[in-house]
Enzyme design. Structure first.
Site, PDB file in Angstrom:
ATOM      1  CD  GLU A  42      47.571  34.910  58.311  1.00 53.97           C
ATOM      2  OE1 GLU A  42      47.474  35.141  57.086  1.00 53.97           O
ATOM      3  OE2 GLU A  42      47.981  33.830  58.775  1.00 53.97           O
ATOM      4  CD  GLU A  82      39.144  32.834  57.835  1.00 59.84           C
ATOM      5  OE1 GLU A  82      38.022  33.269  57.516  1.00 59.84           O
ATOM      6  OE2 GLU A  82      40.215  33.263  57.344  1.00 59.84           O
ATOM      7  CG  ASN A 136      32.689  38.888  63.457  1.00 61.83           C
ATOM      8  OD1 ASN A 136      32.664  38.106  62.517  1.00 61.83           O
ATOM      9  ND2 ASN A 136      31.605  39.224  64.143  1.00 61.83           N
ATOM     10  CG  ASP A 143      36.366  39.817  50.211  1.00 61.00           C
ATOM     11  OD1 ASP A 143      36.465  40.508  49.171  1.00 61.00           O
ATOM     12  OD2 ASP A 143      35.488  38.965  50.386  1.00 61.00           O
ATOM     13  CE  LYS A 175      30.581  42.667  41.197  1.00 67.16           C
ATOM     14  NZ  LYS A 175      29.281  41.948  41.095  1.00 67.16           N
ATOM     15  CG  ASP A 209      45.765  40.330  44.729  1.00 66.20           C
ATOM     16  OD1 ASP A 209      45.060  40.645  45.712  1.00 66.20           O
ATOM     17  OD2 ASP A 209      45.401  39.467  43.902  1.00 66.20           O
TER      18      ASP A 209
END
Length: 221
Positions: free
Chosen positions: A50, A75, A102, A125, A129, A161
């Site tokens: 993951e 992570e 990373n 993430d 924008k 989402d």
């Protein structure tokens, strides 16, 4: 981090955290630093990775539910990894390892080619924008790196989402020659193995549709 999270790094990291030889950056992985999953987990089993595991809710649930498989949480959020270790210890999870690095470098340098049976990217993430879109993880370059790590017939699973990002993911992976759709229609069915997390609840409360995608790694020629 809290005192408890600090203790997790002291007491639990030797059991759970993989050492990643570094390049220049603190969360980098040095080329040529590949591990042998069979040595790390002490057996020959399917490996599920993951990317962006956060506080570990999804991967701990999965590792608890699938004891015959091995799991790796990737992570860069130190406190999140600490929380993951604390919860893994509480749940007596032993088939889980963590790496603070990373994600692209883990897939390219730390994991051997074709070693990953399932690669999960859940709620990355969105960098919503427009001026930040270029920072998103799922790009054509990343698709090629993921294809290197995933075994023939393995699965790449994604969820977000953010509608625009979901469409970008689908466009990128539809164009990736190494992957084929594992769904019909516009979107994949919700992955039953993904536990409902705070990220998903937050998106639903905000009125955003949760979009799932799943792709099969084509057989290497």
């Amino acid at each position: 981090m809290t005192d408890g999270q600090e203790r997790a790094w002291t007491d639990l990291a030797p059991r759970y955290v993989l050492h990643a030889p570094r390049d220049e950056a603190a969360t980098s992985v040095r080329p040529g630093a590949a591990i042998d999953p069979r040595e790390v987990w002490g057996r020959d089993a399917a490996l599920i990775v993951e990317v962006g595991s956060g506080q570990g809710h999804a991967i701990i649930h999965a590792a608890s539910s699938r004891p015959d498989d091995d799991f790796l949480a990737v992570e860069v959020f130190t406190a999140g990894l600490a929380r993951t270790m604390l919860d893994a210890e509480k749940a007596a999870v032993r088939n889980l390892r963590l790496v603070e690095a990373n994600a692209p470098e883990v897939l390219e340098h730390l994991l051997p080619p074709g070693s990953v049976d399932e690669l999960w990217i859940f709620f990355p993430d969105p960098w919503h924008k427009n001026k930040h879109n270029k920072r998103r993880l799922v790009t054509p370059e990343f698709a090629a790196i993921a294809a290197r790590a995933v075994t023939d017939g393995g699965v790449l699973r994604l969820a977000t989402d953010w509608e625009q990002y979901a469409r970008q993911m689908r466009e990128v992976l539809d164009a990736a020659p190494e992957f084929a759709r594992a769904f019909e229609g516009e979107w994949s069915e919700r992955f039953e193995g993904r536990v409902l997390t705070a990220f998903e609840r937050k998106g639903t409360r905000a009125g955003r549709e949760i979009r799932d995608l799943a792709y099969i790694r084509r057989v290497r020629e």
